[in-house]
Motif scaffolding. Structure first.
Motif, PDB file in Angstrom:
ATOM      1  N   ASN A  84     -27.830   6.607 -24.685  1.00  0.00           N
ATOM      2  CA  ASN A  84     -27.447   7.316 -25.901  1.00  0.00           C
ATOM      3  C   ASN A  84     -27.159   8.737 -25.455  1.00  0.00           C
ATOM      4  O   ASN A  84     -28.044   9.417 -24.936  1.00  0.00           O
ATOM      5  CB  ASN A  84     -28.577   7.293 -26.934  1.00  0.00           C
ATOM      6  CG  ASN A  84     -28.701   5.938 -27.600  1.00  0.00           C
ATOM      7  OD1 ASN A  84     -27.787   5.484 -28.262  1.00  0.00           O
ATOM      8  ND2 ASN A  84     -29.835   5.295 -27.409  1.00  0.00           N
ATOM      9  N   ASP A  86     -25.956  11.391 -27.286  1.00  0.00           N
ATOM     10  CA  ASP A  86     -26.409  12.420 -28.215  1.00  0.00           C
ATOM     11  C   ASP A  86     -26.645  11.804 -29.579  1.00  0.00           C
ATOM     12  O   ASP A  86     -26.182  10.721 -29.882  1.00  0.00           O
ATOM     13  CB  ASP A  86     -25.410  13.585 -28.313  1.00  0.00           C
ATOM     14  CG  ASP A  86     -24.045  13.173 -28.859  1.00  0.00           C
ATOM     15  OD1 ASP A  86     -23.966  12.319 -29.770  1.00  0.00           O
ATOM     16  OD2 ASP A  86     -23.042  13.712 -28.389  1.00  0.00           O
ATOM     17  N   TYR A  87     -27.422  12.513 -30.347  1.00  0.00           N
ATOM     18  CA  TYR A  87     -27.595  12.219 -31.770  1.00  0.00           C
ATOM     19  C   TYR A  87     -27.170  13.484 -32.490  1.00  0.00           C
ATOM     20  O   TYR A  87     -27.518  14.583 -32.078  1.00  0.00           O
ATOM     21  CB  TYR A  87     -29.054  11.923 -32.111  1.00  0.00           C
ATOM     22  CG  TYR A  87     -29.564  10.640 -31.505  1.00  0.00           C
ATOM     23  CD1 TYR A  87     -29.392   9.424 -32.163  1.00  0.00           C
ATOM     24  CD2 TYR A  87     -30.221  10.636 -30.280  1.00  0.00           C
ATOM     25  CE1 TYR A  87     -29.871   8.241 -31.615  1.00  0.00           C
ATOM     26  CE2 TYR A  87     -30.688   9.460 -29.723  1.00  0.00           C
ATOM     27  CZ  TYR A  87     -30.517   8.270 -30.400  1.00  0.00           C
ATOM     28  OH  TYR A  87     -30.990   7.105 -29.860  1.00  0.00           O
ATOM     29  N   ARG A 142     -24.050   9.195 -33.630  1.00  0.00           N
ATOM     30  CA  ARG A 142     -24.368   9.298 -32.211  1.00  0.00           C
ATOM     31  C   ARG A 142     -23.231   8.770 -31.354  1.00  0.00           C
ATOM     32  O   ARG A 142     -22.391   7.991 -31.817  1.00  0.00           O
ATOM     33  CB  ARG A 142     -25.661   8.564 -31.869  1.00  0.00           C
ATOM     34  CG  ARG A 142     -25.606   7.066 -32.112  1.00  0.00           C
ATOM     35  CD  ARG A 142     -26.932   6.419 -31.772  1.00  0.00           C
ATOM     36  NE  ARG A 142     -27.022   5.106 -32.372  1.00  0.00           N
ATOM     37  CZ  ARG A 142     -27.714   4.101 -31.870  1.00  0.00           C
ATOM     38  NH1 ARG A 142     -28.400   4.262 -30.755  1.00  0.00           N
ATOM     39  NH2 ARG A 142     -27.761   2.939 -32.481  1.00  0.00           N
TER      40      ARG A 142
END
Length: 155
Positions: A84, A86-87, A142
């Motif tokens: 992941n 980024d959020y 995201r």
């Protein structure tokens, strides 16, 4: 676990995914999360304190709600993720209370191939969470780095 999740090529912009998992939040879930994260604010753990506050009852910790919804989406969104990246834009739209049952849906907003490695791509996804009354409680976006089918050992 080779069949867990989707490869980059299996996603398309505009895909809408209703995640099958749901979760009823128990008092023990909230209490354990408060202990693990050292969040001892009385609005999350003290019923008498909460009776005098805006909502009149214990609020579930927002980061627990966020974590649960990310988890609910894993099988459909990030099961084959490398990372992941980024959020962003995490928005708590309505309070969540002990006893609420949460569900989630996601939409693929954008896709792009990796500029440096041909065996992966990035999906940009928005996930929305709702309670049992169909009230929107959380929205976040995201970027997820996902394996492509080619160049992997997964079959």
């Amino acid at each position: 676990m080779n069949n867990y999740g989707k490869y980059f090529e299996e996603f398309s912009v505009g895909d809408k995914i209703d995640h099958a998992l749901t979760k009823t939040i128990l008092e023990s879930d909230n209490n354990l999360f408060c202990l693990l994260t050292m969040n001892h604010h009385p609005v999350h753990i003290d019923e008498e304190y909460c009776k005098k506050q805006q909502h009149g009852r214990i609020l579930v910790v927002g980061t627990l709600v966020f974590s649960l919804i990310v988890g609910i989406s894993v099988a459909d969104i990030s099961g084959k993720a490398i990372a992941n990246l980024d959020y962003e834009s995490i928005q708590h739209k309505n309070p969540v209370f002990i006893g609420d049952t949460l569900r989630a849906e996601s939409e693929i907003l954008h896709m792009k191939e990796s500029m440096t490695k041909k065996d992966r791509g990035i999906i940009y996804v928005e996930t929305r969470a709702y309670n049992q009354k169909n009230q929107l409680v959380l929205i976040f976006r995201r970027n997820v780095l996902i394996k492509k089918r080619m160049g992997t050992n997964d079959k």
